[in-house]
Scaffold this motif. Sequence first.
Motif, PDB file in Angstrom:
ATOM      1  N   ASN A   1      -0.384 -18.538  38.963  1.00  0.00           N
ATOM      2  CA  ASN A   1      -0.205 -17.439  37.755  1.00  0.00           C
ATOM      3  C   ASN A   1       0.657 -16.426  37.914  1.00  0.00           C
ATOM      4  OD1 ASN A   1      -1.098 -16.877  35.118  1.00  0.00           O
ATOM      5  ND2 ASN A   1      -2.185 -15.266  35.700  1.00  0.00           N
ATOM      6  N   ASP A   2       0.662 -15.826  39.227  1.00  0.00           N
ATOM      7  CA  ASP A   2       1.636 -14.766  39.274  1.00  0.00           C
ATOM      8  C   ASP A   2       3.123 -15.319  39.657  1.00  0.00           C
ATOM      9  OD1 ASP A   2      -0.359 -12.562  39.246  1.00  0.00           O
ATOM     10  OD2 ASP A   2      -0.393 -12.217  41.243  1.00  0.00           O
ATOM     11  N   ALA A   3       3.088 -16.337  40.359  1.00  0.00           N
ATOM     12  CA  ALA A   3       4.320 -16.924  40.702  1.00  0.00           C
ATOM     13  C   ALA A   3       5.009 -17.419  39.423  1.00  0.00           C
ATOM     14  CB  ALA A   3       4.190 -18.464  41.573  1.00  0.00           C
ATOM     15  N   ALA A   4       4.293 -17.869  38.232  1.00  0.00           N
ATOM     16  CA  ALA A   4       4.869 -18.255  37.052  1.00  0.00           C
ATOM     17  C   ALA A   4       5.274 -17.010  36.400  1.00  0.00           C
ATOM     18  CB  ALA A   4       3.736 -19.140  36.327  1.00  0.00           C
ATOM     19  N   LEU A   5       4.734 -16.153  36.385  1.00  0.00           N
ATOM     20  CA  LEU A   5       5.326 -14.902  35.710  1.00  0.00           C
ATOM     21  C   LEU A   5       6.521 -14.225  36.387  1.00  0.00           C
ATOM     22  CD1 LEU A   5       1.853 -12.938  34.788  1.00  0.00           C
ATOM     23  CD2 LEU A   5       3.585 -13.990  33.177  1.00  0.00           C
TER      24      LEU A   5
ATOM     25  N   LYS B   1       6.906 -25.572  48.816  1.00  0.00           N
ATOM     26  CA  LYS B   1       7.819 -24.342  48.415  1.00  0.00           C
ATOM     27  C   LYS B   1       9.195 -24.665  48.155  1.00  0.00           C
ATOM     28  CE  LYS B   1       8.501 -19.796  50.091  1.00  0.00           C
ATOM     29  NZ  LYS B   1       8.311 -18.983  51.062  1.00  0.00           N
ATOM     30  N   TRP B   2       9.780 -25.543  49.000  1.00  0.00           N
ATOM     31  CA  TRP B   2      11.169 -25.924  48.760  1.00  0.00           C
ATOM     32  C   TRP B   2      11.627 -26.745  47.699  1.00  0.00           C
ATOM     33  CZ3 TRP B   2      12.804 -30.721  48.080  1.00  0.00           C
ATOM     34  CH2 TRP B   2      12.238 -31.878  48.318  1.00  0.00           C
ATOM     35  N   TYR B   3      10.437 -27.376  47.003  1.00  0.00           N
ATOM     36  CA  TYR B   3      10.560 -28.157  45.713  1.00  0.00           C
ATOM     37  C   TYR B   3      10.456 -27.197  44.564  1.00  0.00           C
ATOM     38  CZ  TYR B   3      10.369 -32.641  43.404  1.00  0.00           C
ATOM     39  OH  TYR B   3      10.940 -33.828  42.811  1.00  0.00           O
TER      40      TYR B   3
ATOM     41  N   VAL C   1      11.460 -24.030  44.675  1.00  0.00           N
ATOM     42  CA  VAL C   1      12.589 -23.225  44.807  1.00  0.00           C
ATOM     43  C   VAL C   1      13.856 -24.066  44.302  1.00  0.00           C
ATOM     44  CG1 VAL C   1      14.197 -22.327  46.228  1.00  0.00           C
ATOM     45  CG2 VAL C   1      11.949 -21.928  46.931  1.00  0.00           C
ATOM     46  N   VAL C   2      13.926 -25.384  44.553  1.00  0.00           N
ATOM     47  CA  VAL C   2      14.788 -26.191  43.997  1.00  0.00           C
ATOM     48  C   VAL C   2      14.719 -26.135  42.477  1.00  0.00           C
ATOM     49  CG1 VAL C   2      15.823 -28.417  43.452  1.00  0.00           C
ATOM     50  CG2 VAL C   2      15.211 -27.661  45.950  1.00  0.00           C
ATOM     51  N   VAL C   3      13.533 -26.367  41.784  1.00  0.00           N
ATOM     52  CA  VAL C   3      13.466 -26.275  40.357  1.00  0.00           C
ATOM     53  C   VAL C   3      13.759 -25.046  39.818  1.00  0.00           C
ATOM     54  CG1 VAL C   3      11.642 -26.373  38.636  1.00  0.00           C
ATOM     55  CG2 VAL C   3      11.703 -28.139  40.436  1.00  0.00           C
ATOM     56  N   VAL C   4      13.372 -23.943  40.398  1.00  0.00           N
ATOM     57  CA  VAL C   4      13.689 -22.711  39.876  1.00  0.00           C
ATOM     58  C   VAL C   4      15.076 -22.388  39.809  1.00  0.00           C
ATOM     59  CG1 VAL C   4      13.257 -19.895  40.230  1.00  0.00           C
ATOM     60  CG2 VAL C   4      11.528 -21.600  40.143  1.00  0.00           C
ATOM     61  N   LEU C   5      15.877 -22.658  40.880  1.00  0.00           N
ATOM     62  CA  LEU C   5      17.255 -22.657  41.138  1.00  0.00           C
ATOM     63  C   LEU C   5      18.130 -23.245  40.017  1.00  0.00           C
ATOM     64  CD1 LEU C   5      19.816 -21.767  42.926  1.00  0.00           C
ATOM     65  CD2 LEU C   5      19.751 -23.953  43.967  1.00  0.00           C
ATOM     66  N   PHE C   6      17.752 -24.338  39.626  1.00  0.00           N
ATOM     67  CA  PHE C   6      18.622 -25.253  38.757  1.00  0.00           C
ATOM     68  C   PHE C   6      18.044 -24.740  37.240  1.00  0.00           C
ATOM     69  CE2 PHE C   6      19.533 -28.163  41.928  1.00  0.00           C
ATOM     70  CZ  PHE C   6      20.795 -28.384  41.863  1.00  0.00           C
ATOM     71  N   ILE C   7      16.964 -24.282  37.096  1.00  0.00           N
ATOM     72  CA  ILE C   7      16.663 -23.661  35.863  1.00  0.00           C
ATOM     73  C   ILE C   7      17.431 -22.478  35.583  1.00  0.00           C
ATOM     74  CG2 ILE C   7      14.866 -22.486  34.414  1.00  0.00           C
ATOM     75  CD1 ILE C   7      12.884 -24.497  35.411  1.00  0.00           C
ATOM     76  N   CYS C   8      17.537 -21.549  36.908  1.00  0.00           N
ATOM     77  CA  CYS C   8      18.291 -20.394  36.463  1.00  0.00           C
ATOM     78  C   CYS C   8      19.813 -20.776  36.525  1.00  0.00           C
ATOM     79  CB  CYS C   8      18.151 -19.629  37.926  1.00  0.00           C
ATOM     80  SG  CYS C   8      16.467 -18.757  37.980  1.00  0.00           S
ATOM     81  N   ILE C   9      20.293 -21.693  37.006  1.00  0.00           N
ATOM     82  CA  ILE C   9      21.670 -22.273  36.831  1.00  0.00           C
ATOM     83  C   ILE C   9      21.817 -22.663  35.331  1.00  0.00           C
ATOM     84  CG2 ILE C   9      23.492 -23.766  37.178  1.00  0.00           C
ATOM     85  CD1 ILE C   9      22.431 -24.054  40.068  1.00  0.00           C
ATOM     86  N   TYR C  10      21.009 -23.236  34.713  1.00  0.00           N
ATOM     87  CA  TYR C  10      21.024 -23.592  33.229  1.00  0.00           C
ATOM     88  C   TYR C  10      20.884 -22.402  32.513  1.00  0.00           C
ATOM     89  CZ  TYR C  10      18.502 -24.718  28.935  1.00  0.00           C
ATOM     90  OH  TYR C  10      18.277 -24.716  27.328  1.00  0.00           O
ATOM     91  N   VAL C  11      19.777 -21.621  32.724  1.00  0.00           N
ATOM     92  CA  VAL C  11      19.746 -20.225  31.830  1.00  0.00           C
ATOM     93  C   VAL C  11      21.278 -19.649  32.001  1.00  0.00           C
ATOM     94  CG1 VAL C  11      18.837 -17.836  31.910  1.00  0.00           C
ATOM     95  CG2 VAL C  11      17.223 -19.981  32.259  1.00  0.00           C
ATOM     96  N   SER C  12      21.824 -19.542  33.186  1.00  0.00           N
ATOM     97  CA  SER C  12      23.134 -18.939  33.245  1.00  0.00           C
ATOM     98  C   SER C  12      23.908 -19.357  32.400  1.00  0.00           C
ATOM     99  CB  SER C  12      23.659 -18.786  34.698  1.00  0.00           C
ATOM    100  OG  SER C  12      24.019 -19.848  35.060  1.00  0.00           O
ATOM    101  N   GLY C  13      24.172 -20.697  32.507  1.00  0.00           N
ATOM    102  CA  GLY C  13      25.091 -21.438  31.592  1.00  0.00           C
ATOM    103  C   GLY C  13      25.005 -21.212  29.945  1.00  0.00           C
ATOM    104  N   TYR C  14      23.901 -21.039  29.609  1.00  0.00           N
ATOM    105  CA  TYR C  14      23.380 -20.695  28.215  1.00  0.00           C
ATOM    106  C   TYR C  14      23.871 -19.393  27.890  1.00  0.00           C
ATOM    107  CZ  TYR C  14      20.766 -19.500  24.112  1.00  0.00           C
ATOM    108  OH  TYR C  14      20.282 -19.123  22.800  1.00  0.00           O
TER     109      TYR C  14
END
Length: 348
Positions: A157-161, A224-226, A228-241
């Motif tokens: 829960n906290d990690a999601a927020l 944990k590494w997985y 991090v990878v998911v959040v990283l590419f979601i952040c790159i996606y958000v930055s592109g938008y």
Amino acid sequence: MAPYKYRGAFNIGFQLSVTIGILVSNILNYFSNKIKGGWGWRLSLSGAMVPALIIIIGSLVLPETPNSMIERGDCDAAKAQLKRIRGVEEVDEEFNDLVVASEASMQVEHPWRNLLERKYRSHLTIAVLIPFFQQFSGINVIMFYAPVFFNSIGFKNDAALMSAVITGGVNVVATCVSIYGVDKWGRRALFLEGGVQMVICQAIVAAAIGVKFGTDGYIGDLPKWYAVVVVLFICIYVSGYAWSWGPLGWLVPSEIFPLEIRSAAQSLNVSVNMFFTFLVSQIFLTMLCHMKFGLFIFFAFFVVVMTFYIYFMLPETKGVPIEGMSRVWKLRSYCLIFDFLLFNIVKN
């Protein structure tokens, strides 16, 4: 009101304020969730009264634009206001352009009917498709339901927020990039780069979620590494938008409409945007349950389509004064087939 050389940056200040609001709300959600007793959500929800009060008070002191004053016949006050905005005394050329454009627009009696005229087909296309594509880029999957989404792929829960806070921060920083570059690199360049970046990231996130959870959606332990990878590419996606379709989805429609149809066309643009915002927000959770990782493929399809649309259909509007925007469309000799099809769909 903005000088045309810096109109893009000033206009995107609107989107920057939106992204800051999203980030602040994510931070408040994160800390209010830690309040014992389970009543923190009430504090978070009631906090929306603060910006609402600021809007009400701000509207009382918001100055009129020179365009608005001219349209109501108060030319002397309009010229004085234009001098105050520009900070110089020599504004005759710009003021005369505004007066001529206003007089032309006042001769138009039926702006809504005029939207269907042949010479405004391209404007009508932009007014409908840009807000449609903006909402079907998939950004609302992240911005509206980030905690739900991150929970669904195994975050606690906290990690999601906290992940929602991270993406909100990326959103703010990337919007600042757009403010810096929109009047240097142009609208089309940001649109196209952002579209390609979003497609690549959506494909990677879809593959990562699909490989880990498959089609049954069973949530196991997420390394944990997985994560991090998911959040990283979601952040790159958000930055592109955030440096393309986020701010430019509001900027471009606001600057391409001639004065004689601007009120009607901009109303249509915002209405389409709000309608599809509502639609996507209502169907997202159902789509997530049924489509799983396919949800990202679904939105990636629309990103591909809208990137091709921008490449072939949208002229560059960087550095073009609003009152001279009609020249851009007169010089534009392509995309007639698409405009013709959409025009007939709307007309019928």
